[in-house]
Design a protein around this motif. Structure first.
Motif, PDB file in Angstrom:
ATOM      1  N   GLU A   4      67.501  -7.928  61.591  1.00 46.87           N
ATOM      2  CA  GLU A   4      68.478  -8.915  61.147  1.00 46.87           C
ATOM      3  C   GLU A   4      69.350  -8.287  60.070  1.00 46.87           C
ATOM      4  O   GLU A   4      68.850  -7.578  59.184  1.00 46.87           O
ATOM      5  CB  GLU A   4      67.802 -10.163  60.592  1.00 46.87           C
ATOM      6  CG  GLU A   4      68.796 -11.254  60.170  1.00 46.87           C
ATOM      7  CD  GLU A   4      68.126 -12.404  59.442  1.00 46.87           C
ATOM      8  OE1 GLU A   4      68.681 -13.510  59.467  1.00 46.87           O
ATOM      9  OE2 GLU A   4      67.067 -12.188  58.831  1.00 46.87           O
ATOM     10  N   ALA A   5      70.661  -8.523  60.133  1.00 39.86           N
ATOM     11  CA  ALA A   5      71.575  -7.971  59.141  1.00 39.86           C
ATOM     12  C   ALA A   5      71.369  -8.650  57.790  1.00 39.86           C
ATOM     13  O   ALA A   5      71.366  -9.878  57.698  1.00 39.86           O
ATOM     14  CB  ALA A   5      73.018  -8.138  59.606  1.00 39.86           C
ATOM     15  N   VAL A   6      71.182  -7.839  56.747  1.00 39.59           N
ATOM     16  CA  VAL A   6      71.164  -8.366  55.384  1.00 39.59           C
ATOM     17  C   VAL A   6      72.585  -8.501  54.877  1.00 39.59           C
ATOM     18  O   VAL A   6      72.971  -9.506  54.293  1.00 39.59           O
ATOM     19  CB  VAL A   6      70.345  -7.428  54.458  1.00 39.59           C
ATOM     20  CG1 VAL A   6      70.395  -7.910  53.013  1.00 39.59           C
ATOM     21  CG2 VAL A   6      68.906  -7.328  54.939  1.00 39.59           C
ATOM     22  N   LEU A  41      64.168  -4.980  58.864  1.00 34.45           N
ATOM     23  CA  LEU A  41      63.508  -4.569  60.101  1.00 34.45           C
ATOM     24  C   LEU A  41      62.001  -4.782  59.981  1.00 34.45           C
ATOM     25  O   LEU A  41      61.378  -4.380  58.994  1.00 34.45           O
ATOM     26  CB  LEU A  41      63.801  -3.103  60.390  1.00 34.45           C
ATOM     27  CG  LEU A  41      63.121  -2.477  61.618  1.00 34.45           C
ATOM     28  CD1 LEU A  41      63.569  -3.171  62.893  1.00 34.45           C
ATOM     29  CD2 LEU A  41      63.410  -0.988  61.679  1.00 34.45           C
ATOM     30  N   THR A  42      61.414  -5.423  60.997  1.00 38.18           N
ATOM     31  CA  THR A  42      59.965  -5.608  61.090  1.00 38.18           C
ATOM     32  C   THR A  42      59.467  -4.865  62.323  1.00 38.18           C
ATOM     33  O   THR A  42      59.944  -5.109  63.436  1.00 38.18           O
ATOM     34  CB  THR A  42      59.600  -7.095  61.190  1.00 38.18           C
ATOM     35  OG1 THR A  42      60.041  -7.770  60.011  1.00 38.18           O
ATOM     36  CG2 THR A  42      58.098  -7.275  61.326  1.00 38.18           C
ATOM     37  N   LEU A  43      58.504  -3.949  62.117  1.00 33.66           N
ATOM     38  CA  LEU A  43      57.945  -3.156  63.209  1.00 33.66           C
ATOM     39  C   LEU A  43      56.419  -3.146  63.106  1.00 33.66           C
ATOM     40  O   LEU A  43      55.857  -3.490  62.063  1.00 33.66           O
ATOM     41  CB  LEU A  43      58.457  -1.711  63.157  1.00 33.66           C
ATOM     42  CG  LEU A  43      59.900  -1.436  63.590  1.00 33.66           C
ATOM     43  CD1 LEU A  43      60.200   0.055  63.453  1.00 33.66           C
ATOM     44  CD2 LEU A  43      60.149  -1.901  65.013  1.00 33.66           C
ATOM     45  N   GLY A  44      55.784  -2.734  64.199  1.00 31.19           N
ATOM     46  CA  GLY A  44      54.336  -2.624  64.217  1.00 31.19           C
ATOM     47  C   GLY A  44      53.893  -1.270  64.737  1.00 31.19           C
ATOM     48  O   GLY A  44      54.656  -0.559  65.393  1.00 31.19           O
ATOM     49  N   ALA A  45      52.624  -0.903  64.440  1.00 30.96           N
ATOM     50  CA  ALA A  45      52.049   0.364  64.913  1.00 30.96           C
ATOM     51  C   ALA A  45      50.531   0.229  64.856  1.00 30.96           C
ATOM     52  O   ALA A  45      49.985  -0.773  64.373  1.00 30.96           O
ATOM     53  CB  ALA A  45      52.529   1.536  64.066  1.00 30.96           C
ATOM     54  N   TRP A  46      49.833   1.295  65.339  1.00 30.39           N
ATOM     55  CA  TRP A  46      48.378   1.265  65.359  1.00 30.39           C
ATOM     56  C   TRP A  46      47.786   1.541  63.981  1.00 30.39           C
ATOM     57  O   TRP A  46      46.623   1.234  63.721  1.00 30.39           O
ATOM     58  CB  TRP A  46      47.858   2.280  66.370  1.00 30.39           C
ATOM     59  CG  TRP A  46      48.163   1.896  67.783  1.00 30.39           C
ATOM     60  CD1 TRP A  46      49.053   2.501  68.617  1.00 30.39           C
ATOM     61  CD2 TRP A  46      47.612   0.803  68.506  1.00 30.39           C
ATOM     62  NE1 TRP A  46      49.091   1.852  69.824  1.00 30.39           N
ATOM     63  CE2 TRP A  46      48.208   0.797  69.789  1.00 30.39           C
ATOM     64  CE3 TRP A  46      46.668  -0.176  68.215  1.00 30.39           C
ATOM     65  CZ2 TRP A  46      47.904  -0.137  70.757  1.00 30.39           C
ATOM     66  CZ3 TRP A  46      46.358  -1.119  69.186  1.00 30.39           C
ATOM     67  CH2 TRP A  46      46.960  -1.095  70.440  1.00 30.39           C
ATOM     68  N   SER A  47      48.583   2.145  63.090  1.00 33.36           N
ATOM     69  CA  SER A  47      48.119   2.397  61.727  1.00 33.36           C
ATOM     70  C   SER A  47      49.329   2.358  60.804  1.00 33.36           C
ATOM     71  O   SER A  47      50.470   2.551  61.247  1.00 33.36           O
ATOM     72  CB  SER A  47      47.411   3.754  61.617  1.00 33.36           C
ATOM     73  OG  SER A  47      48.343   4.805  61.785  1.00 33.36           O
TER      74      SER A  47
END
Length: 329
Positions: free
Chosen positions: A276-278, A285-291
């Motif tokens: 989403e633009a600030v 930015l929201t992201l995910g990963a295994w660690s």
């Protein structure tokens, strides 16, 4: 007589370019920039008005000229960087890389054709040196008309209640009434995050299933999302675990940062995250990963300064990577 016409035309273009760069200009300052008399500026302003440009005049010692929006779109002037940026954006949209429907893509292709026809050769060479390949997602996004997005965006911006029919529920005869707070894009689709007035709860709607009605309703005061969450985190939590959505499985580690990059430069690499633009130069930015170390390393690929919003585990992971990089160097 033959020498006067191109000189006048060049001066009109220079005047138009100046009027586009700032909101207000005094007649004396325009005359000084163009190296002509104030009387000549007045005549040239009248000529631009005859060509369809709406130029307002303010009287008095602090008066001057202002280029305002008219009923029709007049010809515009762009510098080299603006023209290249516009052409690249149109090419991405025409190729389906903006998450919009075929109608908008066709319009973008026509606009790109028009722009390329008048671009100077030096700018065409710059575009040819930047080949773009847009890879569409496996399931093409549903068609969203530009009119729908404009109507929704206007209601979000004005903080006005939006009334619309929703295609996924044919039994819902009365129009829905919501307070639209956010218009966001997720993996090629557009969504509206809104407070539903009839259900007294937050809801997320797909824009391609919405048919806005006019007029919009009264203005409303902004509400906070549940738990004070930002829109990215809220959207991830709403989609998590739903059947039939195009959302990837929940990652064991998720984090949110603010990147020092505009939204357009982040979107092509978001994947299953939420962006989403600030403002014009920053993206949340929201992201995910295994660690968390893997997530931190993934975020560094954007090659830009960033601010960690949370959680603390992500901050610790960045420190861990910094130590590793220091030892490796």
């Amino acid at each position: 007589m033959l020498d006067v016409v191109p000189t006048t035309s060049s001066r009109l273009l220079a005047l138009l370019s100046l009027l586009q760069t700032r909101r207000d200009w005094s007649g004396d300052l325009l005359a000084d920039r163009l190296d002509v008399s104030v009387r000549t500026v007045r005549r040239d302003v009248d000529r631009l008005r005859e060509l369809g440009y709406r130029i307002e005049t303010a009287r008095g010692p602090y008066g001057g000229y202002r280029l305002d929006a008219g009923s029709d779109l007049p010809p515009l002037l762009f510098d080299d960087e603006q023209a290249v940026a516009l052409a690249v954006s149109l090419e991405l949209t025409a190729a389906g890389g903006a998450g919009l429907g075929d109608g908008v893509a066709d319009a973008a292709l026509r606009a790109l054709t028009t722009l390329r026809r008048v671009l100077p050769s030096r700018l065409r060479h710059r575009l040819e040196a930047l080949p773009l390949i847009v890879v569409r997602p496996p399931a093409p996004p549903s068609d969203v008309g530009s009119g729908v997005l404009v109507a929704i965006g206007a209601a979000v911006h004005a903080r006005e209640v939006l009334r619309f029919d929703y295609a996924s529920d044919p039994t819902d005869r009365p129009p829905r009434r919501v307070e639209p707070h956010h218009l966001v894009t997720w993996r090629g689709r557009w969504y509206v995050v809104a407070w539903d007035l009839d259900r007294a709860d937050w809801r997320t709607y797909r824009a391609d299933r919405m048919a806005p009605r006019t007029p919009t309703g009264p203005r409303f005061a902004p509400r906070d999302l549940p738990g004070g969450a930002d829109v990215s985190s809220y959207l991830v939590s709403r989609f998590r675990g739903r059947e039939g959505t195009d959302v990837s499985p929940t990652w064991p580690c998720e984090g949110t940062v603010v990147l020092a990059l505009p939204l357009a430069e982040v979107l092509p690499y978001v994947g299953d995250g939420v962006a989403e633009a600030v403002d014009e130069q920053r993206t949340r930015l929201t992201l995910g990963a295994w660690s968390f170390p893997a997530l931190a390393a993934s975020l560094l690929r954007f090659d830009a300064d960033l601010e960690v919003i949370g959680p603390d585990e992500l901050r610790v992971a960045f420190g861990l990577l910094a130590d590793r990089c220091a030892r490796a160097s």
